[in-house]
Design an enzyme around this catalytic site. Structure first.
Site, PDB file in Angstrom:
ATOM      1  N   ARG B  13       6.049  -8.063   5.987  1.00 27.68           N
ATOM      2  CA  ARG B  13       5.404  -6.743   6.157  1.00 27.68           C
ATOM      3  C   ARG B  13       5.159  -6.446   7.630  1.00 27.68           C
ATOM      4  O   ARG B  13       5.162  -5.275   8.042  1.00 27.68           O
ATOM      5  CB  ARG B  13       4.118  -6.644   5.345  1.00 27.68           C
ATOM      6  CG  ARG B  13       3.097  -7.705   5.683  1.00 27.68           C
ATOM      7  CD  ARG B  13       1.978  -7.749   4.657  1.00 27.68           C
ATOM      8  NE  ARG B  13       1.177  -8.931   4.800  1.00 27.68           N
ATOM      9  CZ  ARG B  13      -0.158  -8.932   4.877  1.00 27.68           C
ATOM     10  NH1 ARG B  13      -0.822  -7.805   4.835  1.00 27.68           N
ATOM     11  NH2 ARG B  13      -0.815 -10.060   4.991  1.00 27.68           N
ATOM     12  N   SER B  40      -2.775  -3.595   5.273  1.00 27.50           N
ATOM     13  CA  SER B  40      -1.826  -4.400   4.497  1.00 27.50           C
ATOM     14  C   SER B  40      -0.381  -4.071   4.843  1.00 27.50           C
ATOM     15  O   SER B  40       0.487  -4.930   4.814  1.00 27.50           O
ATOM     16  CB  SER B  40      -2.040  -4.167   2.999  1.00 27.50           C
ATOM     17  OG  SER B  40      -3.332  -4.584   2.625  1.00 27.50           O
ATOM     18  N   GLU B  61      -1.594   7.695  -5.227  1.00 25.50           N
ATOM     19  CA  GLU B  61      -0.191   7.430  -4.920  1.00 25.50           C
ATOM     20  C   GLU B  61       0.736   8.530  -5.424  1.00 25.50           C
ATOM     21  O   GLU B  61       1.750   8.844  -4.779  1.00 25.50           O
ATOM     22  CB  GLU B  61       0.235   6.082  -5.497  1.00 25.50           C
ATOM     23  CG  GLU B  61      -0.455   4.873  -4.875  1.00 25.50           C
ATOM     24  CD  GLU B  61      -1.841   4.591  -5.455  1.00 25.50           C
ATOM     25  OE1 GLU B  61      -2.246   5.286  -6.410  1.00 25.50           O
ATOM     26  OE2 GLU B  61      -2.515   3.674  -4.962  1.00 25.50           O
ATOM     27  N   PHE B  86       2.349  -0.330  -6.800  1.00 23.07           N
ATOM     28  CA  PHE B  86       1.732   1.000  -6.820  1.00 23.07           C
ATOM     29  C   PHE B  86       2.668   2.101  -6.330  1.00 23.07           C
ATOM     30  O   PHE B  86       2.368   3.287  -6.495  1.00 23.07           O
ATOM     31  CB  PHE B  86       0.439   0.991  -6.003  1.00 23.07           C
ATOM     32  CG  PHE B  86      -0.522  -0.099  -6.416  1.00 23.07           C
ATOM     33  CD1 PHE B  86      -0.631  -0.473  -7.744  1.00 23.07           C
ATOM     34  CD2 PHE B  86      -1.292  -0.772  -5.478  1.00 23.07           C
ATOM     35  CE1 PHE B  86      -1.492  -1.491  -8.141  1.00 23.07           C
ATOM     36  CE2 PHE B  86      -2.159  -1.789  -5.856  1.00 23.07           C
ATOM     37  CZ  PHE B  86      -2.261  -2.150  -7.192  1.00 23.07           C
ATOM     38  N   HIS B 112       3.954  -6.598  -0.515  1.00 25.83           N
ATOM     39  CA  HIS B 112       3.291  -7.473  -1.494  1.00 25.83           C
ATOM     40  C   HIS B 112       4.077  -7.586  -2.796  1.00 25.83           C
ATOM     41  O   HIS B 112       3.498  -7.649  -3.883  1.00 25.83           O
ATOM     42  CB  HIS B 112       1.873  -6.973  -1.783  1.00 25.83           C
ATOM     43  CG  HIS B 112       0.937  -7.056  -0.600  1.00 25.83           C
ATOM     44  ND1 HIS B 112       1.214  -6.496   0.630  1.00 25.83           N
ATOM     45  CD2 HIS B 112      -0.275  -7.636  -0.472  1.00 25.83           C
ATOM     46  CE1 HIS B 112       0.215  -6.734   1.451  1.00 25.83           C
ATOM     47  NE2 HIS B 112      -0.705  -7.427   0.826  1.00 25.83           N
ATOM     48  N   ASP B 120      -4.445 -12.355  -5.500  1.00 25.98           N
ATOM     49  CA  ASP B 120      -4.875 -11.168  -6.251  1.00 25.98           C
ATOM     50  C   ASP B 120      -4.460 -11.217  -7.722  1.00 25.98           C
ATOM     51  O   ASP B 120      -5.049 -10.544  -8.568  1.00 25.98           O
ATOM     52  CB  ASP B 120      -4.309  -9.891  -5.623  1.00 25.98           C
ATOM     53  CG  ASP B 120      -5.155  -9.413  -4.450  1.00 25.98           C
ATOM     54  OD1 ASP B 120      -6.283  -9.921  -4.276  1.00 25.98           O
ATOM     55  OD2 ASP B 120      -4.684  -8.529  -3.700  1.00 25.98           O
ATOM     56  N   ARG B 170       3.967 -10.216   1.307  1.00 24.32           N
ATOM     57  CA  ARG B 170       2.692 -10.431   1.982  1.00 24.32           C
ATOM     58  C   ARG B 170       2.611 -11.710   2.810  1.00 24.32           C
ATOM     59  O   ARG B 170       2.094 -11.675   3.933  1.00 24.32           O
ATOM     60  CB  ARG B 170       1.581 -10.452   0.936  1.00 24.32           C
ATOM     61  CG  ARG B 170       0.227 -10.799   1.531  1.00 24.32           C
ATOM     62  CD  ARG B 170      -0.837 -10.992   0.472  1.00 24.32           C
ATOM     63  NE  ARG B 170      -2.111 -11.286   1.079  1.00 24.32           N
ATOM     64  CZ  ARG B 170      -2.908 -12.284   0.717  1.00 24.32           C
ATOM     65  NH1 ARG B 170      -2.548 -13.093  -0.271  1.00 24.32           N
ATOM     66  NH2 ARG B 170      -4.052 -12.496   1.330  1.00 24.32           N
TER      67      ARG B 170
END
Lengths: 281, 317
Positions: B13, B40, B61, B86, B112, B120, B170
């Protein structure tokens, strides 16, 4: 060439809608008939956009986004009557290979269509993006967007409402065909919140006006107020009070004609109530 | 085998963040949108240099997808960023209608991705995104393997005219591809020439495949290693050319085995050259909390599992 009045044009467009949907044996006449008057006004009086100058990126002109894509019949009829494509195409609605897809598509070379629509709730966000880009490009033109009141049950509409107010997108004039009907019944029975739609838009930080969507003076006034709101730092929502199925007595005020085509006999009866002014296609 | 020098562990990322900044410097039409995840997505340097070209969309989103489509219509080149789950599963219909079907030049930056998101857990670990995005007509799907390649892929996406799905991750992982390699969309990258088996890997599993190839080399197994950095359009010719030589292959991806790269290649082989193939992928399971290393092992995605798959597929020849 003879000049036609707005009511004359609107009457012809209503005839076009009835004939198109009857031939196609499917489609959405109810909302198309309720949206006819303000869309006629928009394309024939209001927008700085012509069939000759139209380009999809909207550079140097106003733009229009249809969010409630099932209103395709009225949009197609308005565009054809305004000269965006030949009238003869109207007879091909929903046919295989036709430019006039059941819901608007950008893939068939039709002038006047900015974006595909049909899955509800998406067009207002797209219009806000286009308006934002106009601001970045120092293009002082306006972006218009038509949504439905039933469509306003979609969460994305309210995501867009937040976004438009937060980013101060005041070069957008959205308007709702506030006819109070959707497929399964009245918007009040189905979703319950439509009595206070104006309060909702105001509370989201928008300018919000109500107008009579079948009265050209009221429509003109509403768009004028919308234009005056430029510089207010808030987007505009006009709630056009309308009657679903307007102009055909047996279609008026009921959800039954949201998405149903008339029979040949019903078509004849409907056309008997709608004056042929510009000549049928 | 070549020496693969790890230039230092770093997250892919961050490669996206660096690529976005450089794309923004090269082209004034590049804009960025984010749904409350700028940290992020490593967008900070872009935002600092081009505050007027960044749009915070909040946790919304669907609207972000639409706004980006509208901006693209007017000549902007929007990158929308969020976690991979997402910007795919959550907004699949918006991506389908407002971007893909409407032919809008929007770049979907998906961070991610996969189980290596880690702690998570399953709600955030998409293992279905490649499947969803590759099914959309005209959608380009990029899946770079390390920091350098993610940066290059971001620049390539900005230059490409049309919708692009750019998948990255990530955790910090080895950065081992050359710094200045230009990313060619649609081109598979042959990393190792070999004769016994072809390993076709994408994303984080390219490094795992390097480790597997090194282990197998010491056993005398000759590996042809191909990095599938573009999942769609798939470089079919390179794959077919390789399996024509090795007569078998292993496909490795951090994704469900259903709908991902493995199934794409299985389909290609079935149509054109049905050689034995094994899949290193998640087998019909959701993810869970854990460290990236733990999860790669637990879900059968690390180098030892690739070695095992290679042995199995060679045995089937």
């Amino acid at each position: 060439m003879k000049e036609y009045t707005l009511p004359e044009i609107a009457s012809q467009i209503r005839r076009d809608i009835i004939r198109m949907v009857t031939t196609a044996k499917s489609g959405h006449p109810g909302g198309s008939l309720s949206s006819t008057d303000f869309l006629t006004y928009l394309f024939f009086q209001e927008m700085d956009q012509t069939p000759e100058t139209w380009r999809r990126d909207g550079k140097g002109q106003d733009m229009f986004f249809l969010s409630a894509g099932h209103l395709a019949p009225v949009l197609y009829a308005v565009l054809a009557r305004r000269g965006y494509f030949p009238l003869s195409e109207l007879g091909t609605l929903r046919e295989y290979g036709s430019m006039l897809q059941g819901h608007p598509s950008v893939r068939n070379g039709m002038k006047g269509i900015e974006q595909a629509a049909g899955s509800l709730g998406q067009g207002l966000s797209v219009a806000l993006g286009a308006a934002l880009a106009k601001k970045m490009n120092n293009d002082g033109h306006t972006v218009f967007c038509l949504t439905g009141d039933g469509e306003s049950e979609e969460g994305q509409i309210w995501e867009a409402a937040h976004f438009g107010a937060h980013h101060g997108i005041d070069n957008l004039i959205a308007f709702t065909d506030y006819n109070g009907q959707q497929i399964d019944g009245t918007t009040q029975d189905i979703a319950g919140f439509h009595k206070d739609l104006r309060e909702k838009w105001l509370s989201f930080g928008w300018n919000c006006f109500e107008a009579d969507g079948h009265d050209f003076d009221s429509i003109k006034l509403a768009f004028g107020k919308g234009k005056e709101a430029r510089g207010s730092g808030k987007p505009v929502m006009i709630l056009f009070r309308t009657v679903m199925g307007k102009g055909v007595d047996f279609m008026e005020g009921t959800n039954k004609w949201h998405g149903k085509a008339p029979s040949e006999e019903q078509c004849t009866a409907a056309l008997g109530q709608l004056k042929e002014t510009m000549g049928d296609y | 085998m070549k020496d693969y020098i790890n230039q230092g562990n770093i997250d892919t990322r961050s490669g996206f963040g660096a690529g976005l900044l450089e794309a923004g410097q090269k082209n004034g039409n590049v804009v960025a949108l984010c749904a409350d995840l700028v940290g992020s997505l490593k967008m900070a340097s872009f935002i600092k240099e081009f505050p007027e070209r960044f749009f915070q969309c909040g946790i919304a989103e669907a609207n972000m997808v639409g706004v980006a489509a509208g901006m693209a219509l007017s000549g902007k080149i929007p990158f929308i960023g969020s976690f991979a789950n997402f910007v795919t599963a959550r907004v699949f219909d918006q991506v389908r209608q407002s971007i893909a079907y409407s032919e809008c030049n929007v770049k979907i930056a998906a961070s991610h991705a996969g189980v290596t998101l880690g702690e998570d857990g399953a709600t955030h670990q998409t293992l279905e995104d490649i499947g969803m995005m590759r099914m959309l007509p005209g959608m380009v799907v990029l899946s770079p393997c390390d920091y350098n390649q993610t940066k290059a892929a971001t620049l390539a996406a900005a230059e490409y005219e049309g919708p692009v799905y750019l998948r990255f991750g990530r955790p910090s992982m080895p950065n081992f591809t050359p710094v200045d390699d230009k990313f060619e969309i649609g081109k598979a990258i042959k990393m190792e020439e070999g004769s016994d088996v072809t390993i076709l890997a994408t994303g984080h599993l390219v490094w795992q495949s390097v480790l597997a190839a090194q282990a197998l080399e010491s056993e005398g197994v000759s590996i042809e290693l191909i990095n599938i950095a573009t999942i769609k359009p798939l470089d079919e010719d390179s794959i077919l050319e390789s399996v024509a030589k090795t007569h078998c292959c292993v496909v490795a991806e951090e994704h469900e085995m259903y709908g991902g790269l493995g199934e794409m290649i299985a389909g290609l082989l079935a149509r054109r050259d049905p050689v034995p193939m094994e899949q290193v992928a998640v087998n019909d399971r959701f993810g869970q909390s854990g460290t990236p290393v733990q999860l790669l092992e637990a879900y059968g995605l690390d180098a030892p599992h690739i070695v095992e798959a290679v042995r199995k597929v060679i045995h089937r020849k």
